[in-house]
Structure formats: structure tokens, C-alpha cells
Design a protein around this motif. Structure first.
Motif, PDB file in Angstrom:
ATOM      1  N   THR A 111      19.421  -7.790 -40.791  1.00  0.00           N
ATOM      2  CA  THR A 111      20.294  -7.982 -41.949  1.00  0.00           C
ATOM      3  C   THR A 111      20.798  -9.421 -42.008  1.00  0.00           C
ATOM      4  OG1 THR A 111      20.977  -5.672 -41.827  1.00  0.00           O
ATOM      5  CG2 THR A 111      22.388  -7.158 -43.096  1.00  0.00           C
ATOM      6  N   ILE A 112      21.165  -9.970 -40.873  1.00  0.00           N
ATOM      7  CA  ILE A 112      21.631 -11.362 -40.831  1.00  0.00           C
ATOM      8  C   ILE A 112      20.505 -12.293 -41.266  1.00  0.00           C
ATOM      9  CG2 ILE A 112      22.409 -13.231 -39.316  1.00  0.00           C
ATOM     10  CD1 ILE A 112      23.890 -11.022 -37.676  1.00  0.00           C
ATOM     11  N   ALA A 113      19.305 -12.068 -40.743  1.00  0.00           N
ATOM     12  CA  ALA A 113      18.160 -12.923 -41.077  1.00  0.00           C
ATOM     13  C   ALA A 113      17.837 -12.878 -42.566  1.00  0.00           C
ATOM     14  CB  ALA A 113      16.941 -12.520 -40.257  1.00  0.00           C
ATOM     15  N   SER A 114      17.960 -11.714 -43.169  1.00  0.00           N
ATOM     16  CA  SER A 114      17.612 -11.592 -44.583  1.00  0.00           C
ATOM     17  C   SER A 114      18.730 -12.092 -45.500  1.00  0.00           C
ATOM     18  CB  SER A 114      17.264 -10.149 -44.932  1.00  0.00           C
ATOM     19  OG  SER A 114      18.396  -9.315 -44.823  1.00  0.00           O
ATOM     20  N   SER A 115      19.928 -12.256 -44.971  1.00  0.00           N
ATOM     21  CA  SER A 115      21.064 -12.640 -45.803  1.00  0.00           C
ATOM     22  C   SER A 115      21.423 -14.118 -45.742  1.00  0.00           C
ATOM     23  CB  SER A 115      22.297 -11.829 -45.408  1.00  0.00           C
ATOM     24  OG  SER A 115      22.071 -10.458 -45.625  1.00  0.00           O
ATOM     25  N   LEU A 116      21.171 -14.773 -44.613  1.00  0.00           N
ATOM     26  CA  LEU A 116      21.600 -16.161 -44.454  1.00  0.00           C
ATOM     27  C   LEU A 116      20.436 -17.123 -44.606  1.00  0.00           C
ATOM     28  CD1 LEU A 116      24.102 -15.868 -41.463  1.00  0.00           C
ATOM     29  CD2 LEU A 116      24.558 -15.731 -43.920  1.00  0.00           C
ATOM     30  N   LYS A 117      20.670 -18.197 -45.347  1.00  0.00           N
ATOM     31  CA  LYS A 117      19.659 -19.232 -45.572  1.00  0.00           C
ATOM     32  C   LYS A 117      19.438 -20.023 -44.291  1.00  0.00           C
ATOM     33  CE  LYS A 117      22.380 -20.107 -49.158  1.00  0.00           C
ATOM     34  NZ  LYS A 117      23.150 -20.931 -50.044  1.00  0.00           N
ATOM     35  N   GLY A 118      18.177 -20.241 -43.928  1.00  0.00           N
ATOM     36  CA  GLY A 118      17.852 -21.039 -42.757  1.00  0.00           C
ATOM     37  C   GLY A 118      18.017 -20.302 -41.442  1.00  0.00           C
ATOM     38  N   ASP A 176      33.100 -20.812 -38.704  1.00  0.00           N
ATOM     39  CA  ASP A 176      32.813 -22.005 -37.910  1.00  0.00           C
ATOM     40  C   ASP A 176      32.370 -21.674 -36.483  1.00  0.00           C
ATOM     41  OD1 ASP A 176      33.354 -23.850 -39.979  1.00  0.00           O
ATOM     42  OD2 ASP A 176      35.506 -23.628 -39.610  1.00  0.00           O
ATOM     43  N   GLU A 177      32.799 -20.536 -35.947  1.00  0.00           N
ATOM     44  CA  GLU A 177      32.406 -20.143 -34.592  1.00  0.00           C
ATOM     45  C   GLU A 177      30.904 -19.889 -34.478  1.00  0.00           C
ATOM     46  OE1 GLU A 177      34.730 -16.932 -33.045  1.00  0.00           O
ATOM     47  OE2 GLU A 177      36.455 -18.220 -32.685  1.00  0.00           O
ATOM     48  N   LEU A 178      30.238 -19.647 -35.593  1.00  0.00           N
ATOM     49  CA  LEU A 178      28.783 -19.445 -35.542  1.00  0.00           C
ATOM     50  C   LEU A 178      28.066 -20.681 -35.014  1.00  0.00           C
ATOM     51  CD1 LEU A 178      28.025 -17.498 -38.818  1.00  0.00           C
ATOM     52  CD2 LEU A 178      27.657 -16.709 -36.496  1.00  0.00           C
ATOM     53  N   ALA A 179      28.666 -21.849 -35.180  1.00  0.00           N
ATOM     54  CA  ALA A 179      28.049 -23.089 -34.703  1.00  0.00           C
ATOM     55  C   ALA A 179      27.969 -23.130 -33.177  1.00  0.00           C
ATOM     56  CB  ALA A 179      28.814 -24.298 -35.234  1.00  0.00           C
ATOM     57  N   LYS A 180      28.681 -22.237 -32.490  1.00  0.00           N
ATOM     58  CA  LYS A 180      28.600 -22.147 -31.038  1.00  0.00           C
ATOM     59  C   LYS A 180      27.310 -21.473 -30.581  1.00  0.00           C
ATOM     60  CE  LYS A 180      33.614 -21.860 -30.330  1.00  0.00           C
ATOM     61  NZ  LYS A 180      34.695 -21.001 -29.824  1.00  0.00           N
ATOM     62  N   VAL A 181      26.635 -20.789 -31.491  1.00  0.00           N
ATOM     63  CA  VAL A 181      25.392 -20.093 -31.174  1.00  0.00           C
ATOM     64  C   VAL A 181      24.264 -21.111 -31.132  1.00  0.00           C
ATOM     65  CG1 VAL A 181      23.760 -18.316 -31.929  1.00  0.00           C
ATOM     66  CG2 VAL A 181      26.223 -17.996 -32.303  1.00  0.00           C
ATOM     67  N   GLN A 182      23.469 -21.072 -30.056  1.00  0.00           N
ATOM     68  CA  GLN A 182      22.355 -22.010 -29.934  1.00  0.00           C
ATOM     69  C   GLN A 182      21.405 -21.823 -31.116  1.00  0.00           C
ATOM     70  OE1 GLN A 182      20.283 -21.810 -26.219  1.00  0.00           O
ATOM     71  NE2 GLN A 182      18.943 -23.505 -26.729  1.00  0.00           N
ATOM     72  N   GLY A 183      21.093 -22.929 -31.788  1.00  0.00           N
ATOM     73  CA  GLY A 183      20.197 -22.903 -32.936  1.00  0.00           C
ATOM     74  C   GLY A 183      20.906 -22.843 -34.278  1.00  0.00           C
ATOM     75  N   GLY A 237      23.781 -24.637 -36.399  1.00  0.00           N
ATOM     76  CA  GLY A 237      24.606 -25.838 -36.434  1.00  0.00           C
ATOM     77  C   GLY A 237      25.594 -25.814 -37.573  1.00  0.00           C
ATOM     78  N   ASP A 238      26.378 -26.876 -37.631  1.00  0.00           N
ATOM     79  CA  ASP A 238      27.384 -26.990 -38.683  1.00  0.00           C
ATOM     80  C   ASP A 238      26.765 -26.972 -40.081  1.00  0.00           C
ATOM     81  OD1 ASP A 238      29.479 -27.156 -36.844  1.00  0.00           O
ATOM     82  OD2 ASP A 238      29.325 -29.338 -36.694  1.00  0.00           O
ATOM     83  N   LYS A 239      25.574 -27.563 -40.229  1.00  0.00           N
ATOM     84  CA  LYS A 239      24.922 -27.588 -41.548  1.00  0.00           C
ATOM     85  C   LYS A 239      24.530 -26.184 -41.989  1.00  0.00           C
ATOM     86  CE  LYS A 239      23.186 -32.303 -41.365  1.00  0.00           C
ATOM     87  NZ  LYS A 239      22.000 -33.173 -41.382  1.00  0.00           N
ATOM     88  N   ALA A 261      27.707 -24.433 -43.035  1.00  0.00           N
ATOM     89  CA  ALA A 261      28.156 -24.943 -44.335  1.00  0.00           C
ATOM     90  C   ALA A 261      27.304 -24.408 -45.477  1.00  0.00           C
ATOM     91  CB  ALA A 261      28.146 -26.471 -44.334  1.00  0.00           C
ATOM     92  N   ALA A 262      25.994 -24.332 -45.271  1.00  0.00           N
ATOM     93  CA  ALA A 262      25.090 -23.853 -46.317  1.00  0.00           C
ATOM     94  C   ALA A 262      25.285 -22.374 -46.624  1.00  0.00           C
ATOM     95  CB  ALA A 262      23.639 -24.109 -45.910  1.00  0.00           C
ATOM     96  N   ASN A 263      25.868 -21.644 -45.679  1.00  0.00           N
ATOM     97  CA  ASN A 263      26.024 -20.197 -45.829  1.00  0.00           C
ATOM     98  C   ASN A 263      27.479 -19.744 -45.898  1.00  0.00           C
ATOM     99  OD1 ASN A 263      23.212 -18.976 -45.555  1.00  0.00           O
ATOM    100  ND2 ASN A 263      23.280 -20.382 -43.827  1.00  0.00           N
ATOM    101  N   ARG A 264      28.395 -20.674 -45.953  1.00  0.00           N
ATOM    102  CA  ARG A 264      29.814 -20.326 -45.842  1.00  0.00           C
ATOM    103  C   ARG A 264      30.227 -19.177 -46.774  1.00  0.00           C
ATOM    104  NH1 ARG A 264      33.414 -22.351 -42.868  1.00  0.00           N
ATOM    105  NH2 ARG A 264      32.282 -24.277 -42.488  1.00  0.00           N
TER     106      ARG A 264
END
Length: 93
Positions: free
Chosen positions: A33-40, A63-70, A72-74, A77-80
């Protein structure tokens, strides 16, 4: 031919809502579900999000998602507008 073009345009117009991404609660959603919903975010990055969540607990904000390897902040931001961080319901209720 004119009818064919009208049909084609109508068919394409009806398909676009199916491609519109829906917001996803990264604290409860599975990797698919996450893969199909979030860009990139493909399957492997989505699996990393789920693994991080299972090891470290629920995300408190996007913002805590940026702690996950792979991730990033971009990517955040693209999926906020698509990232929800609602608490998971308590087990046994």
C-alpha cells in the motif's frame, strides 16, 4: 473516426482518478500500500519503512520518514500531502 476519438478521450478521462494517489497512513499500511501510494517509493523502500516502524515504533510526523534508509528529505517533501501518521488502534479493542 470522430466517435472513436470521443470514446478514447472519455476513456482516458475516466482512468485518471484511478491513478490519483490516495493518502496513506505509514503507521498502519503494509508495504504494498505504501509503495502504490507514495511517489518515488517502490516495494523495497516501502518494506524498509515498515521494518523501521516495527523496530522503532510509530512515526510521529512525516519528517521522521527521512530516518529510513533510502528515504530522503526530497521524497518526504514530494509526498507530504499523501503521508498520514495517525496512531494505530490499540490491540485487543
Amino acid at each position: 473516426m470522430h466517435t472513436f476519438i470521443k470514446s478514447l478521450v472519455l476513456s482516458l478521462a475516466l482512468c485518471f482518478p484511478a491513478f490519483a494517489a490516495e493518502p496513506v497512513n505509514v503507521n498502519t499500511a503494509d508495504a504494498a500500500t505504501i509503495a502504490s501510494s507514495l511517489k518515488g517509493v517502490g516495494q523495497s523502500k516501502a518494506e524498509a519503512i515498515v521494518a523501521y516502524r516495527e523496530k522503532n515504533g510509530a512515526f510521529k510526523n512525516a519528517d521522521e520518514l527521512a530516518k529510513v534508509q533510502g528515504i530522503g528529505d526530497k521524497t518526504v517533501a514530494a509526498n507530504r500531502e499523501l503521508i498520514l501518521v495517525e496512531s494505530a488502534p490499540a490491540k485487543g479493542r
